[in-house]
Structure formats: C-alpha cells, structure tokens
Design an enzyme around this catalytic site. Sequence first.
Site, PDB file in Angstrom:
ATOM      1  N   GLY A   1       0.784  -1.239   0.000  1.00  0.00           N
ATOM      2  CA  GLY A   1       0.000   0.000   0.000  1.00  0.00           C
ATOM      3  C   GLY A   1       0.810   1.281   0.000  1.00  0.00           C
ATOM      4  O   GLY A   1       0.312   2.327   0.416  1.00  0.00           O
ATOM      5  N   SER A   2       2.050   1.237  -0.507  1.00  0.00           N
ATOM      6  CA  SER A   2       2.826   2.483  -0.520  1.00  0.00           C
ATOM      7  C   SER A   2       2.237   3.483  -1.527  1.00  0.00           C
ATOM      8  O   SER A   2       2.290   4.696  -1.306  1.00  0.00           O
ATOM      9  CB  SER A   2       4.307   2.218  -0.806  1.00  0.00           C
ATOM     10  OG  SER A   2       4.513   1.841  -2.151  1.00  0.00           O
ATOM     11  N   ASN A   3       1.670   2.991  -2.611  1.00  0.00           N
ATOM     12  CA  ASN A   3       1.007   3.904  -3.552  1.00  0.00           C
ATOM     13  C   ASN A   3      -0.244   4.506  -2.938  1.00  0.00           C
ATOM     14  O   ASN A   3      -0.531   5.688  -3.123  1.00  0.00           O
ATOM     15  CB  ASN A   3       0.682   3.185  -4.868  1.00  0.00           C
ATOM     16  CG  ASN A   3       1.862   3.163  -5.817  1.00  0.00           C
ATOM     17  OD1 ASN A   3       2.258   4.199  -6.339  1.00  0.00           O
ATOM     18  ND2 ASN A   3       2.453   1.990  -5.992  1.00  0.00           N
TER      19      ASN A   3
ATOM     20  N   HIS B   1       1.053   0.728 -13.245  1.00  0.00           N
ATOM     21  CA  HIS B   1       1.813  -0.467 -13.636  1.00  0.00           C
ATOM     22  C   HIS B   1       3.308  -0.137 -13.617  1.00  0.00           C
ATOM     23  O   HIS B   1       3.712   0.906 -14.130  1.00  0.00           O
ATOM     24  CB  HIS B   1       1.390  -0.931 -15.031  1.00  0.00           C
ATOM     25  CG  HIS B   1       2.118  -2.160 -15.460  1.00  0.00           C
ATOM     26  ND1 HIS B   1       1.822  -3.401 -14.941  1.00  0.00           N
ATOM     27  CD2 HIS B   1       3.170  -2.333 -16.295  1.00  0.00           C
ATOM     28  CE1 HIS B   1       2.654  -4.297 -15.464  1.00  0.00           C
ATOM     29  NE2 HIS B   1       3.481  -3.669 -16.286  1.00  0.00           N
TER      30      HIS B   1
ATOM     31  N   GLU C   1      -9.087  -5.354 -21.298  1.00  0.00           N
ATOM     32  CA  GLU C   1      -7.868  -6.163 -21.421  1.00  0.00           C
ATOM     33  C   GLU C   1      -6.844  -5.749 -20.367  1.00  0.00           C
ATOM     34  O   GLU C   1      -6.805  -4.592 -19.950  1.00  0.00           O
ATOM     35  CB  GLU C   1      -7.266  -5.994 -22.827  1.00  0.00           C
ATOM     36  CG  GLU C   1      -8.101  -6.665 -23.902  1.00  0.00           C
ATOM     37  CD  GLU C   1      -7.563  -6.385 -25.290  1.00  0.00           C
ATOM     38  OE1 GLU C   1      -6.382  -6.672 -25.535  1.00  0.00           O
ATOM     39  OE2 GLU C   1      -8.322  -5.856 -26.103  1.00  0.00           O
TER      40      GLU C   1
ATOM     41  N   ASP D   1      -3.728  -4.450 -18.458  1.00  0.00           N
ATOM     42  CA  ASP D   1      -2.667  -3.447 -18.660  1.00  0.00           C
ATOM     43  C   ASP D   1      -2.724  -2.838 -20.060  1.00  0.00           C
ATOM     44  O   ASP D   1      -1.710  -2.731 -20.752  1.00  0.00           O
ATOM     45  CB  ASP D   1      -1.279  -4.093 -18.416  1.00  0.00           C
ATOM     46  CG  ASP D   1      -1.121  -4.567 -16.981  1.00  0.00           C
ATOM     47  OD1 ASP D   1      -1.749  -3.981 -16.089  1.00  0.00           O
ATOM     48  OD2 ASP D   1      -0.378  -5.536 -16.755  1.00  0.00           O
TER      49      ASP D   1
ATOM     50  N   GLN E   1       8.972   6.940  -8.628  1.00  0.00           N
ATOM     51  CA  GLN E   1       8.222   7.638  -9.678  1.00  0.00           C
ATOM     52  C   GLN E   1       6.731   7.302  -9.614  1.00  0.00           C
ATOM     53  O   GLN E   1       5.889   8.147  -9.910  1.00  0.00           O
ATOM     54  CB  GLN E   1       8.783   7.283 -11.063  1.00  0.00           C
ATOM     55  CG  GLN E   1      10.211   7.743 -11.270  1.00  0.00           C
ATOM     56  CD  GLN E   1      10.396   9.226 -10.986  1.00  0.00           C
ATOM     57  OE1 GLN E   1       9.624  10.064 -11.446  1.00  0.00           O
ATOM     58  NE2 GLN E   1      11.416   9.554 -10.195  1.00  0.00           N
ATOM     59  N   GLU E   2       6.412   6.067  -9.223  1.00  0.00           N
ATOM     60  CA  GLU E   2       4.997   5.695  -9.074  1.00  0.00           C
ATOM     61  C   GLU E   2       4.314   6.623  -8.075  1.00  0.00           C
ATOM     62  O   GLU E   2       3.179   7.047  -8.266  1.00  0.00           O
ATOM     63  CB  GLU E   2       4.871   4.252  -8.580  1.00  0.00           C
ATOM     64  CG  GLU E   2       5.333   3.205  -9.570  1.00  0.00           C
ATOM     65  CD  GLU E   2       5.074   1.790  -9.067  1.00  0.00           C
ATOM     66  OE1 GLU E   2       4.000   1.529  -8.510  1.00  0.00           O
ATOM     67  OE2 GLU E   2       5.972   0.934  -9.222  1.00  0.00           O
TER      68      GLU E   2
HETATM   69  C1  GAR Z   1       3.650  -1.346  -7.311  1.00  0.00           C
HETATM   70  O1  GAR Z   1       4.956  -1.402  -7.812  1.00  0.00           O
HETATM   71  C2  GAR Z   1       2.639  -1.410  -8.451  1.00  0.00           C
HETATM   72  O2  GAR Z   1       3.040  -0.726  -9.593  1.00  0.00           O
HETATM   73  C3  GAR Z   1       2.590  -2.894  -8.696  1.00  0.00           C
HETATM   74  O3  GAR Z   1       2.592  -3.469  -7.407  1.00  0.00           O
HETATM   75  C4  GAR Z   1       3.315  -2.617  -6.527  1.00  0.00           C
HETATM   76  C5  GAR Z   1       2.446  -2.331  -5.329  1.00  0.00           C
HETATM   77  O4  GAR Z   1       3.149  -1.608  -4.361  1.00  0.00           O
HETATM   78  N1  GAR Z   1       1.402  -3.260  -9.426  1.00  0.00           N
HETATM   79  C6  GAR Z   1       1.389  -4.223 -10.336  1.00  0.00           C
HETATM   80  O5  GAR Z   1       2.364  -4.899 -10.609  1.00  0.00           O
HETATM   81  C7  GAR Z   1       0.058  -4.436 -11.010  1.00  0.00           C
HETATM   82  N2  GAR Z   1       0.199  -5.313 -12.124  1.00  0.00           N
HETATM   83  P1  GAR Z   1       2.374  -0.886  -3.174  1.00  0.00           P
HETATM   84  O6  GAR Z   1       1.423  -1.932  -2.576  1.00  0.00           O
HETATM   85  O7  GAR Z   1       3.440  -0.485  -2.204  1.00  0.00           O
HETATM   86  O8  GAR Z   1       1.636   0.285  -3.746  1.00  0.00           O
END
Ligand code: GAR
Length: 199
Positions: free
Chosen positions: A12-14, A108, A142, A144, A172-173
Amino acid sequence: MLKVGVLASGRGSNLQAILDECAAGRIPAKVVVVISDKEGAPALERGRKASAEALFISPKGLKREEYDAKLVAEMRKHGVGLVVLAGYMRLISPLFVKAFRNKIINIHPALLPSFPGTHGQRDALEWGAKISGCTVHFVDEECDHGPIILQKAVPVMDDDTVETLSARILEQEHKALPEAIRLFAEGKLRVEGRRAFRK
Ligand code: GAR
C-alpha cells in the site's frame, strides 16, 4: 469533492502517496474506501489510519464476476467516482469495467505496452531494457491495456537487481499516481478512443 475507492492487495505504498497528497490538500479528492482481496494487507491499515473504510473482501469460492459485483456494490454504496488500482493483483472483470467506464485507473511498474503482467520490473530487467518506468492508465477489458494517462521513465543500470530497479520505479509511481488522480479530480482528462489527453 471526488470520492475515491482504492483496491490494493499488499503493502500500500502507492495508497499512502495518495492519502498524503489528499491530506496535504493537493488533490481535490478523498479516499473513502479501501478494499483488499488479501486479509491483513498493510494497505488496509493505512486506509483505516486515514479514516477511510477499510474492507477485506474474500474472493474465496467466488467467480471473478461474482467477486467484482461485490466490489461494485461497495464502491456504489460509498458514492465512489473514481476507482484506483494501487497494487491490486487481480484481473478486473468486464462487469467492473462497464460499471465504472473510464473511471478506473491502474498503476503499472513498466512502460506499457512493454512488460505487462505481474512482474513488470523483473521482465524489463531480464529483457535488457535500458529504460523502464511506470504507467498510469485507464482500465479497459484487457489487462494493462487501456488509454495511457501518464508515464515516468527511469534508467536501468548495469548493476541493477529487481529490488534496486523496483525501488527506482516506485519513487516515480508515488509521483505519477497522485498526479493522475489530481488531473482526473480537476476534470482535466479527456479520452478519445485509445488516447487520453490533458484538457
Ligand atoms: C507497485 O509497484 C505497483 O506498480 C505494482 O505493485 C506494486 C504495489 O506496491 N502493481 C502491479 O504490478 C500491477 N500489475 P504498493 O502496494 O506499495 O503500492
């Protein structure tokens, strides 16, 4: 104010990046509900701490559409106007996409359409790509695949491991996802066919 529902399977960092930007008043939106398909996902605790409703909904024994119908019902119950997939590792069914057309976004960890799937960082590294990054896109039927809202690139270093590359991309995310949500919340995105534009 835009109500956001977040689906997250893990750390859950995003989600945290979104919560922080909302709390700082930089996004005119509020995360009202966080749902996970994994019991005890740290994302749930992060949501709870930010006073969002945090729910584990078990997919056990349910068909994909049955599970997604439950998610749609919860999102509707909370008046959600944008669904964010933040590290959500299940495929979304057409039923879900239809219920929130152009109102679901995903992050992604690769520059789509390269390296879709569950191991974007590893696949880019193993392929020998020199540049990778992250993509925020609208979700369609579909995997991604939907219209790209924004991308951020990072270099791939010769001595990178999956972990070091993933960390560089993750940084960057945490910028890209809140930025995309802000654009959406401010009504600044327009979709035409496969392409998403800033108004
Ligand atoms: C992130 O890197 C996200 O981009 C990836 O999972 C991670 C989740 O991190 N998502 C995918 O690969 C989806 N196909 P988080 O739980 O710390 O946000």
